[in-house]
Design an enzyme around this catalytic site. Structure first.
Site, PDB file in Angstrom:
ATOM      1  N   GLU A 322       0.554  -1.203   0.103  1.00  0.00           N
ATOM      2  CA  GLU A 322       0.363  -0.148   0.019  1.00  0.00           C
ATOM      3  C   GLU A 322       0.620   1.318   0.552  1.00  0.00           C
ATOM      4  O   GLU A 322       0.405   2.536  -0.263  1.00  0.00           O
ATOM      5  CB  GLU A 322      -0.848   0.292   1.078  1.00  0.00           C
ATOM      6  CG  GLU A 322      -2.272   1.016   1.161  1.00  0.00           C
ATOM      7  CD  GLU A 322      -3.652   0.648   1.935  1.00  0.00           C
ATOM      8  OE1 GLU A 322      -3.974   0.241   1.934  1.00  0.00           O
ATOM      9  OE2 GLU A 322      -2.885   1.507   2.869  1.00  0.00           O
ATOM     10  N   HIS A 351       7.777 -27.689   2.216  1.00  0.00           N
ATOM     11  CA  HIS A 351       6.334 -28.437   1.579  1.00  0.00           C
ATOM     12  C   HIS A 351       5.293 -27.661   0.533  1.00  0.00           C
ATOM     13  O   HIS A 351       4.440 -28.472   0.617  1.00  0.00           O
ATOM     14  CB  HIS A 351       5.917 -29.246   1.979  1.00  0.00           C
ATOM     15  CG  HIS A 351       6.873 -30.226   3.238  1.00  0.00           C
ATOM     16  ND1 HIS A 351       7.572 -31.582   2.665  1.00  0.00           N
ATOM     17  CD2 HIS A 351       7.828 -30.093   4.792  1.00  0.00           C
ATOM     18  CE1 HIS A 351       8.519 -31.530   4.264  1.00  0.00           C
ATOM     19  NE2 HIS A 351       8.058 -30.695   4.801  1.00  0.00           N
ATOM     20  N   LYS A 455     -13.050   2.001  -2.799  1.00  0.00           N
ATOM     21  CA  LYS A 455     -14.037   2.050  -2.648  1.00  0.00           C
ATOM     22  C   LYS A 455     -14.987   3.107  -3.115  1.00  0.00           C
ATOM     23  O   LYS A 455     -16.313   2.221  -2.914  1.00  0.00           O
ATOM     24  CB  LYS A 455     -13.766   2.934  -1.226  1.00  0.00           C
ATOM     25  CG  LYS A 455     -12.638   2.353  -0.053  1.00  0.00           C
ATOM     26  CD  LYS A 455     -12.492   2.811   0.936  1.00  0.00           C
ATOM     27  CE  LYS A 455     -11.311   2.693   2.301  1.00  0.00           C
ATOM     28  NZ  LYS A 455     -11.494   3.642   3.406  1.00  0.00           N
TER      29      LYS A 455
END
Length: 529
Positions: A322, A351, A455
């Site tokens: 950000e 793994h 937003k």
């Protein structure tokens, strides 16, 4: 490079903070011998900008704001006495409030005391507290901590299901600077409903952390919540963990917030030095620049070899991405900067994706985080002379070697333990590294226009939904396609959005929308039930 040459390179470039037992090893980053010298002018400018920021200069020009998260652990550095007093008094208030809660002087109406904490927040208002809570939790925690960190109804139901009847002894902390963050507002309303369903008065369980005079501040005061704590406009969400945002939940959990602040403060002192090798944040920023050629061309893989630091990669995703993911530089030129961050814990990664790291696309550099202390007390031997912790170190060093053999670059951070002091230091290290790197590439690390754009887009989708539900009611149960409904509401170019909204409404009970027809999206019809 031979093992001997690596050892000499390790010693030459090792950055150490003795007071914290911290070191940064960059020996396996393939920077040229003259790289640090070539970068000196840029780094000097970055240091100068950082000094100005800490003295109160406008460091976020787009929002005309100062950036003061460094003052949170050194209030005397704040540019005005009033700010210093606010910081100091807030920490004192947090301690006093937590004591009242722990001693049962402040208690819920229908239980002897508060034993659980529900934190409602999103982004930096949740990621920082989550990292701290998970890293430092112990059997002696004063309160158990849960989170509403999304607007996912099922996720909230899971948390509430785990709390069950213990909601009666749960304190809820709602965190939103503006009070207008919809995800947090939704979580607050869902929590309020849950308390009401159990016959509990939400206001007797609720605390707000918000900006003075914000929508949330006004709501909390009007409803008679237990307390409000401040969020200041000079502290960004992703750097707010040393404010009330992180300190209040940590102190309520029973953690040593003074040690966390002290660790951050010590790291700040170390990372103000202008010698790059003696300044681990500067060296870290330079390695990021080297790895990605100053353009973020390689991803940052965070590999903490400690279960308690599992959430470090998630926390750093927000802090780094950000802050650094920006379209334009400080001059308004399009640069599309950023560094992608992902990670998991070692040795789980043996793994998982280490196979690709070693033999796949070389589009990353790794950061190993080594913790010297295995556990409290002695460890059993799983083999003669070998403990589980020895294996963990072996996997770290083995993976690092395996990557190096294939020309994959890596950094190694070494810390003595996972304590409040160390966690505070790690947070401070990365906060300053991000700030210095932003200066190196000439961007504003302290705004987030892309988040605001998301937003706004979400708001437009919800506006379409309102129009759709109104149109379906007008149609009086007439079945119509998404294309027809998009035209009906004057959004003919938003057919896909219309279709997705209608699909969602039809899939959930109580929304009054029925789906029929198909199989393709063009043939599906929607109507009111």
């Amino acid at each position: 490079m031979t093992e001997r040459e690596l050892w000499e390179r390790y010693q030459r470039y090792l950055s150490v903070v003795p007071s914290l037992g911290f070191s940064l090893d960059v020996s396996r980053m393939a920077f040229a011998a003259d790289f640090l010298e070539r970068m000196r002018p840029r780094l000097e400018e970055a240091f100068t900008r950082m000094e100005a920021l800490e003295k109160g200069a406008i460091a976020n020009p787009d929002e005309n704001r100062r950036v003061g998260h460094y003052w949170l652990r050194a209030p005397e550095l704040a540019p005005e006495p009033a700010l210093s007093k606010d910081i100091t008094s807030t920490v004192a208030d947090i301690h006093a409030f937590a004591r009242e809660v722990h001693e049962g002087k402040l208690k819920p109406p229908k239980a002897p005391r508060f034993t659980h904490l529900l934190l409602v927040g999103i982004g930096g208002s949740a990621l920082g507290p989550q990292l701290v809570a998970d890293a430092l939790t112990s059997r002696s925690d004063a309160m158990q901590v849960s989170f509403f960190d999304n607007t996912d109804p099922d996720g909230m139901d899971r948390v509430l299901g785990q709390l069950g009847a213990q909601l009666a002894e749960t304190l809820t902390v709602v965190i939103s600077k503006s009070g207008g963050t919809k995800e947090t507002r939704n979580g607050m309303l869902e929590a309020e409903r849950a308390y009401k369903e159990q016959g509990l008065a939400f206001n007797k369980h609720a605390v707000a952390i918000t900006g003075a005079g914000s929508e949330l501040d006004q709501h909390a005061r009007k409803q008679g919540w237990l307390r409000t704590f401040p969020m200041w406009d000079w502290v960004g969400g992703r750097t707010s963990v040393m404010s009330a945002v992180g300190l209040l939940p940590a102190r309520l959990q029973g953690l040593d917030i003074d040690a966390m602040l002290a660790g951050a403060r010590e790291m700040d002192v170390a990372t103000r030095q202008r010698d790059a090798v003696k300044n681990p944040a500067a060296l870290l920023a330079l390695m990021w620049f080297h790895a990605g050629d100053g353009r973020g061309l390689k991803d940052m893989v965070i590999l903490p070899y400690k279960d308690r630091l599992l959430l470090m990669s998630r926390y750093l995703q927000q802090l780094v991405m950000e802050s650094l993911g920006k379209e334009k530089d400080l001059d308004g030129q399009v640069v599309n900067q950023g560094i992608a961050v992902y990670g998991n814990k070692g040795s789980t990664d043996q793994h998982a994706y280490v196979q690709q790291l070693r033999e796949g696309v070389p589009n990353f550099f790794a950061t190993f985080i080594e913790v010297l202390k295995d556990r409290d007390g002695e460890s059993m031997e799983v083999e003669s002379g070998t403990t589980s912790g020895d294996y963990l170190l072996g996997f770290l060093l083995g993976t690092r070697r395996a990557l190096y053999e294939k020309g994959r670059e890596s950094l190694t951070l070494t810390v003595p333990d996972v304590s409040a002091r160390t966690v505070g230091a790690l947070i401070a290290l990365y906060e300053r590294a991000v700030g210095l790197y932003a200066s190196l590439v000439h961007i504003n690390a302290y705004h987030q226009p892309g988040v605001e754009a998301g937003k706004k887009a979400a708001t437009s989708v919800l506006a379409i939904q309102q129009k759709l539900t109104a149109r379906l009611r007008e149609a009086r149960a007439e079945a119509r396609t998404a294309e027809q409904l998009a035209a009906d509401i004057g959004q003919p170019d938003e057919v896909e959005t219309v279709y997705k909204v209608l699909e969602h409404l039809a899939a959930n009970p109580g929304r009054g929308v029925k789906r029929s027809g198909g199989p393709g999206p063009a043939e599906v019809r929607f109507q009111t039930k």
